[in-house]
Write an enzyme that holds these catalytic residues in place. Structure first.
Site, short mmCIF file in Angstrom:
data_model
loop_
_atom_site.label_atom_id
_atom_site.label_comp_id
_atom_site.label_asym_id
_atom_site.label_seq_id
_atom_site.Cartn_x
_atom_site.Cartn_y
_atom_site.Cartn_z
N LYS A 205 7.34 54.91 47.04
CA LYS A 205 8.58 54.18 47.42
C LYS A 205 9.92 54.94 48.27
CE LYS A 205 12.32 54.51 45.15
NZ LYS A 205 13.29 54.04 46.52
N GLU A 286 10.98 67.86 41.54
CA GLU A 286 11.81 68.57 42.08
C GLU A 286 13.07 68.39 41.73
OE1 GLU A 286 11.10 71.65 43.09
OE2 GLU A 286 8.81 71.22 43.86
N CYS A 320 19.59 70.64 48.36
CA CYS A 320 19.41 71.20 47.24
C CYS A 320 19.35 72.02 47.82
CB CYS A 320 17.89 70.96 46.68
SG CYS A 320 16.44 71.33 48.04
N GLU A 417 26.40 70.07 40.53
CA GLU A 417 25.82 69.90 42.01
C GLU A 417 26.94 69.02 42.52
OE1 GLU A 417 21.60 68.01 43.23
OE2 GLU A 417 21.57 69.34 44.14
P1 NAD Z 1 17.80 60.20 43.41
O1 NAD Z 1 17.59 61.38 42.45
O2 NAD Z 1 19.47 59.84 43.16
O3 NAD Z 1 16.55 59.83 43.75
C1 NAD Z 1 15.48 60.13 44.64
C2 NAD Z 1 14.58 59.22 44.62
O4 NAD Z 1 14.19 58.46 43.26
C3 NAD Z 1 15.01 58.07 45.61
O5 NAD Z 1 13.06 57.29 45.72
C4 NAD Z 1 15.54 56.93 44.24
O6 NAD Z 1 15.05 55.39 44.82
C5 NAD Z 1 14.16 57.04 43.92
N1 NAD Z 1 15.17 56.56 41.72
C6 NAD Z 1 15.68 56.09 41.61
N2 NAD Z 1 15.51 55.70 40.22
C7 NAD Z 1 14.34 55.74 39.91
C8 NAD Z 1 13.59 55.60 38.57
N3 NAD Z 1 14.11 55.23 37.96
N4 NAD Z 1 11.95 55.20 39.05
C9 NAD Z 1 11.48 55.86 40.01
N5 NAD Z 1 12.86 56.42 41.01
C10 NAD Z 1 13.89 55.85 40.26
O7 NAD Z 1 17.77 61.71 44.38
P2 NAD Z 1 18.49 61.40 46.12
O8 NAD Z 1 19.82 61.39 46.74
O9 NAD Z 1 17.87 60.90 46.68
O10 NAD Z 1 18.29 62.70 46.57
C11 NAD Z 1 19.49 64.32 46.73
C12 NAD Z 1 19.09 65.22 44.96
O11 NAD Z 1 17.94 65.54 45.95
C13 NAD Z 1 20.27 65.93 45.06
O12 NAD Z 1 19.90 66.61 43.47
C14 NAD Z 1 18.89 67.63 45.34
O13 NAD Z 1 18.97 68.41 45.22
C15 NAD Z 1 17.22 66.64 44.70
N6 NAD Z 1 16.72 67.38 45.95
C16 NAD Z 1 15.79 68.94 45.88
C17 NAD Z 1 15.48 68.75 46.49
C18 NAD Z 1 14.40 70.19 45.67
O14 NAD Z 1 13.36 70.41 46.62
N7 NAD Z 1 14.48 70.55 44.78
C19 NAD Z 1 14.93 68.17 48.40
C20 NAD Z 1 15.54 68.27 48.64
C21 NAD Z 1 16.95 67.31 47.41
#
Ligand code: NAD
Length: 520
Positions: A205, A286, A320, A417
Site C-alpha cells: 500500500k 520505523e 527522518c 518533528e
Molecule cells: P505517515 O505515517 O503519514 O504515512 C506512512 C504510511 O502509512 C503511508 O503509506 C500512509 O498511507 C499509511 N497510513 C496512514 N494511515 C494508516 C493506517 N491507519 N493504517 C495503515 N497505514 C496507514 O508518514 P509519511 O508522512 O508518509 O512519512 C513521514 C514520516 O515517516 C516522518 O515521521 C518520518 O520521520 C518517517 N520516516 C521514518 C523513517 C525511518 O527509517 N525511521 C524513514 C523515512 C520516514
C-alpha cells in the site's frame, strides 16, 4: 555466484552526457504524466469507482498520476490473494528468489534516470536527491539478494555429540508493506524486496503522495518475472484500507515506515488477535526523529556548518534523518549562527526539474500549512528567524529554508518533528548541557557531534540516545548495507537495512537429527 556487494555510485551531473540523459528522461516522463493506473490484485488489473490524484508539489495543477482507491472488500481480497500465492511462493528456492532481485536491479539500472524523473515530478526531489533514492533502491535489491543466499546457506550452530543440527530461515507469510512518501522508491522497494526474497507475499500500500513511482517499480517486478499475487498493488486511503490489511487475520506481519502516530496505531491494532488468526503479528515500525547536531567549542566550525545545513535542508528537511536541531556551545554560538546563515542563504529554492535547484517544494498542502504554523510557533515562543521564514503556495508548496535561532530547550519546535525546511538553533551552556538537551526528546533516530576531542566523541557515542550516531559529519540515514533504525519513539527495535535485516522477515526452524539410538 555474484560478486561482492558494492554500493551503486551516484551520477555526476556535472558531466554533460549525464545531464543530457536526465533532461531526456524528464522530457520522456513529462509526456507520460496524468495517466491512470489500476489496482493489481492476484495479477488482475482492477478499477474502482473512487479515484486518488497524485500531483506535482512544485506545480500543483499538474497531475502526475490518477489511481484507483481500493474499497474495504478489495483490501480483504488483496490479503486473500497474497495468502494464496504464499502457498507456492514460500517453496520457491531461495536461489530463484535472489535471481529475481538481481534481474530487478538490472532493469532499474537501465531505467535509472527515468525512475528518478518520476520522483522529481511526483515528490519534488532535486536531481541528486532523486538519483540517490534510485541508487539506494538498486542497492536494496543487490544487497538483499546476496543476503538471502547467505541466509539460505549453512548456519553456525553448536553441535552435540550423537546429533546433527541445522538452522533454517523460513518465511513468515503475508506482509502488509506500508511505506512513506519521502523515500518513495528506496524504502518502498526495500521493504517489498526484503519480503519477497525471503519467501513472503505482500500487500503493497504505497503512500497516496507517491503512488506513481511505486507503480513503476511494481511493473519492473512483473517484468522481471514475479508471479501474480506475490505482490499486490493496492492504492487507497491509509485510514480506510490500511486498517483492513493490518487487522486481517491472514496478515502475518506489517512492515511500516512513517510517522510515530501511525506507527503506534498500527502496533496497537496488530496486537489484537482476530478470529481465525493463528499467530502473533509482527510489526516493524520505523518512525520519526528529532535529530540533533551538537557543535562543541573545539569543533571545526566550517565543517560543522556544512554538516548542519546539508542535513537540515536536503530534500527540504523531509528526511527522518534530517538535522532539525543544532545545539551549539555558547562559546562559538554567534560565529556558528553566522556560518549557518551564510550557507543557507546561498541555497536555491526552485523547480526541481532545474538541475541547479538545491531544494524545492514540500510534499503537499497539509505539510505546507503545518510547517508554516511551526515557523509561527517558533517565533511566538521567542525564536529569532535569522534566515528564511517566507513561503509561497501559489504555484507549488514552496517554503524558504528557515533557521530559527535562540530556541529554548523544551520549546515546541525543539521537541516536535516538523518534517520540513526548518532548523532550530539552541544555545548550550557547555558540552554536557548540549548532550542533555540533545537527549531530552521522545525520539532517538540519528545524531551527530562536531568536535576535535576524541574523548568527547567517544562520550557522545556512549551517551547519545540514537540508533545511528556520526562524528564530524551530517546526521546520516543509511544505505541497505548498514543497520539503521531508531530507539525510543523512533522505532520498535528492528533494524531494517544491514546484515540483520532479513531476520525481520523470517523465523527460525531448528532441525535435529538424532544419531544415537539409545536417546529417543
Ligand atoms: P505517515 O505515517 O503519514 O504515512 C506512512 C504510511 O502509512 C503511508 O503509506 C500512509 O498511507 C499509511 N497510513 C496512514 N494511515 C494508516 C493506517 N491507519 N493504517 C495503515 N497505514 C496507514 O508518514 P509519511 O508522512 O508518509 O512519512 C513521514 C514520516 O515517516 C516522518 O515521521 C518520518 O520521520 C518517517 N520516516 C521514518 C523513517 C525511518 O527509517 N525511521 C524513514 C523515512 C520516514
Amino acid at each position: 555466484m555474484p560478486t561482492e556487494f558494492r554500493n551503486e555510485s551516484f551520477t555526476d551531473f556535472s558531466k554533460e552526457e549525464n545531464a543530457q540523459a536526465m533532461r531526456n528522461a524528464l522530457e520522456k516522463v513529462g509526456a507520460e504524466l496524468g495517466r491512470e493506473y489500476p489496482l493489481v490484485i492476484g495479477g488482475e488489473r482492477i478499477a474502482s469507482d473512487s479515484k486518488l490524484d497524485s500531483i506535482n508539489p512544485a506545480n500543483r495543477t499538474q497531475l502526475v498520476g490518477r489511481f484507483n482507491k481500493a474499497t474495504k472488500e478489495l483490501a480483504n481480497r488483496a490479503v486473500e490473494e497474497a495468502y494464496k500465492a504464499f502457498q507456492t511462493w514460500r517453496n520457491t528456492p531461495a536461489q530463484d528468489r535472489a535471481a529475481l532481485l538481481f534481474r530487478v536491479a538490472e532493469i532499474m539500472r537501465e531505467r535509472r534516470h527515468e525512475l528518478s524523473a518520476w520522483m522529481i515530478y511526483e515528490v519534488a526531489k532535486t536531481w541528486p536527491e532523486a538519483d540517490g533514492d534510485t541508487a539506494e533502491a538498486i542497492d536494496f535489491c543487490e544487497f538483499y539478494a546476496r543476503e538471502m543466499l547467505r541466509y539460505a546457506g549453512e548456519q553456525p550452530l553448536y553441535q552435540v555429540a550423537g546429533e546433527e543440527s541445522e538452522l533454517e530461515y523460513i518465511p513468515l507469510g503475508v506482509g502488509a508493506v506500508i511505506p512513506p512518501w519521502n523515500f518513495p522508491l528506496a524504502i518502498m522497494a526495500g521493504m517489498t524486496v526484503a519480503s519477497v526474497v525471503t519467501g513472503n507475499t505482500v500487500v503493497l500500500k504505497p503512500s497516496s503522495d507517491a503512488p506513481t513511482i511505486a507503480f513503476k517499480f511494481f511493473e519492473i517486478l512483473e517484468e522481471a518475472g514475479l508471479p501474480p499475487g506475490v505482490v499486490n498493488f493496492m492504492t487507497g486511503s491509509g485510514a480506510e484500507v490500511g486498517d483492513v490489511v493490518v487487522d486481517h487475520p491472514k496478515t502475518r506481519y506489517v512492515a511500516f515506515t512513517g510517522s510515530k502516530e501511525i506507527g503506534l496505531r498500527i502496533n496497537e491494532r496488530a496486537a489484537k488477535v482476530h478470529e481465525g488468526q493463528v499467530w502473533i503479528k509482527r510489526v516493524v515500525a520505523e518512525m520519526g526523529g528529532k535529530d540533533a547536531i551538537i557543535v562543541a567549542d573545539d569543533a571545526n566550525l566550517d565543517d560543522a556548518a556544512t554538516g548542519v545545513v546539508q542535513s537540515a535542508f536536503g530534500f527540504q528537511g523531509q528526511k527522518c534523518s534530517a538535522c532539525s536541531r543544532a545545539i551549539i556551545d555558547a562559546k562559538v554560538y554567534d560565529e556558528m549562527v553566522e556560518k549557518i546563515v551564510d550557507r543557507t542563504a546561498k541555497l536555491k529554492l526552485a523547480d526541481p526539474t532545474d538541475a541547479s535547484t538545491n531544494l524545492s517544494a514540500v510534499i503537499n498542502e497539509k505539510a505546507f500549512k503545518t510547517i508554516n504554523s511551526y515557523i509561527e510557533k517558533g517565533k511566538s515562543e521567542g525564536g529569532r528567524v535569522v534566515v528564511g521564514g517566507g513561503s509561497d503556495g501559489e504555484q507549488g508548496f514552496f517554503i524558504e529554508p528557515t533557521v530559527i535561532a535562540d530556541v529554548k530547550p523544551g520549546d515546541t519546535i525543539e521537541q516536535e518533528e516538523i518534517f520540513g525546511p526548518v532548523l532550530a538553533v539552541i544555545k548550550a551552556e557547555n558540552y554536557n548541557d548540549a548532550l542533555k538537551i540533545a537527549n531530552d526528546t521522545q525520539y532517538g533516530l540519528t545524531g551527530a557531534i562536531h568536535t576535535t576531542s576524541l574523548h568527547r566523541a567517544q562520550e557522545f557515542i556512549t551517551r547519545y540516545q540514537g540508533g545511528l550516531v556520526s562524528i564530524n559529519g551530517a546526521t546520516y540515514g543509511s544505505g541497505p548495507h548498514m543497520p539503521f533504525g531508531g530507539v525510543k519513539n523512533s522505532g520498535n527495535g528492528f533494524r531494517e537495512p544491514g546484515t540483520e535485516a532479513l531476520d525481520v522477515y523470517t523465523e527460525l526452524k531448528t532441525v535435529v537429527i538424532n544419531h544415537n539410538p539409545e536417546r529417543v
